[in-house]
Design an enzyme around this catalytic site. Structure first.
Site, short mmCIF file in Angstrom:
data_model
loop_
_atom_site.label_atom_id
_atom_site.label_comp_id
_atom_site.label_asym_id
_atom_site.label_seq_id
_atom_site.Cartn_x
_atom_site.Cartn_y
_atom_site.Cartn_z
CB VAL A 100 -0.95 0.01 1.21
CG1 VAL A 100 -1.67 1.36 1.35
CG2 VAL A 100 -1.98 -1.11 1.08
CD GLU A 101 2.78 3.64 3.88
OE1 GLU A 101 3.01 4.60 3.15
OE2 GLU A 101 2.24 3.75 5.00
#
Length: 360
Positions: free
Chosen positions: A221-222
């Protein structure tokens, strides 16, 4: 001929600019039981990035500004006339130039990009030649015209010749002509990148007793497994850690002075190790007292994005009461509360995204 070397690229330049604007302000201490937190003043940072973007716009024209981000790798040659852009979400690589000698400039950029190594090695190379003993970062993520992965300089040079001879395109940006080639990463490029970092994630997860699946989901996600990732909030690397918050806090707890450098955080080994340590710190210190392991996981995910204080304030202004409220709720209720009532829309969406990956 324009030099096209690793340390001269745009995202590394921007990282250097961020160091100039590392301005912090401490929030006043409160009497509600919450730990004093540090927040980044990004005004100076944004000014510097905007100034750099203005330089790019003057050279490339309106609507042509590309800046490195968490999931976009962007690098420029010294004169800003040639650039590389890898979108780690779409899996597309574009190499473009405004040079009057486009073929040679594109070939040089293609070879350098195909053979570039991870930040750990780039930070040690300075202006040194490409180190062929290191496996290229894009190895197995890009295949040549014969379907072979590109490991050595001879194959990279051959593929660069093929691309420029057969897939060279041009487009207009105002009065400027941009010459470019596009390269598609393999369909499972995310898994190929993730595979590179699984041993480091496993090691960190074991050391800090953190779920390695959670760490992998957070990395996806990051940064989508982009080790060069930088953001306007000055978050760096695979797990998007900040020097002045997570970095400083962990260094302090490890008995180290100050905070990690940017090059330290861009090193995948250091970044993943600190990411695991920070998740453990959130669990064992900032959110200590939450009993249900699933509720704790939801709170940890949300805290990783928006801070533990914001998580607890979603349930009560008083920290002790917040923990009590959480412990009286089911895990599903905690998830619902964090994804609907958290003060930050970004943190609400963040929890949803990470949880969706964990369910796969």
């Amino acid at each position: 001929m324009t030099q096209f070397r690793h340390l001269k690229y745009c995202n590394i330049k921007i990282v250097s600019l961020l160091a100039i604007s590392a301005l912090l302000v401490a929030c006043p201490s409160s009497n509600n039981g919450y730990k004093t937190e540090y927040h980044k003043n990004t005004n100076a940072l944004n000014i510097l990035i905007n100034q750099y973007a203005n330089n790019i716009e003057q050279i490339w024209g309106p609507h042509e500004v590309l800046i490195a981000g968490p999931k976009d790798f962007v690098e420029y040659s010294n004169d800003l006339l040639t650039r590389v852009h890898i979108n780690f979400v779409s899996g597309q690589l574009a190499i473009e130039t405004l040079s009057e000698d486009p073929k040679n400039q594109l070939k040089a950029a293609i070879v350098t990009t195909l053979l570039m190594t991870e930040p750990e090695d780039i930070s040690k190379q300075s202006n040194a030649p490409i180190d062929n003993s290191k496996e290229p970062f894009l190895y197995k993520q890009i295949l040549d015209e014969t379907g072979q992965p590109i490991r050595w300089d001879w194959r990279a040079a051959h593929y660069a010749d093929y691309l420029v001879d057969n897939q060279l395109h041009t487009r207009k940006s105002g009065k400027k002509q941009i010459s470019y080639v596009n390269i598609n990463l393999v369909p499972d490029h995310v898994n190929e990148r993730a595979h590179k970092f699984i041993p480091l994630v496993r090691q960190s997860a074991r050391e800090y007793h953190v779920d390695e699946r959670l760490m992998l989901a957070i990395i996806q996600v990051e940064s989508n497994f982009n080790p060069f990732a930088v953001s306007r909030s000055d978050a760096l690397g695979l797990m998007q850690l900040q020097q002045h918050t997570a970095g400083r806090d962990l260094f302090n707890r490890w008995g180290k002075k100050g905070e990690p450098t940017k090059s330290y955080l861009l090193d995948p080994k250091n970044n993943i190790n600190m990411g695991g340590a920070y998740l453990a710190l959130i669990r064992d210190s900032y959110l200590a007292g939450i009993k249900d392991p699933v509720s704790m996981r939801y709170a940890m995910i949300s805290a990783y994005n928006g801070g533990a204080g914001s998580v607890l304030k979603t349930f009560s202004k008083d920290r002790t009461k917040a923990i009590e409220v959480i412990n009286k709720m089911t895990a599903d209720q905690v998830y619902q509360k964090l994804t609907t009532s958290h003060a930050s829309q970004e943190s609400r969406n963040y929890l949803i995204k990470v949880n969706q990956i964990l369910k796969k």
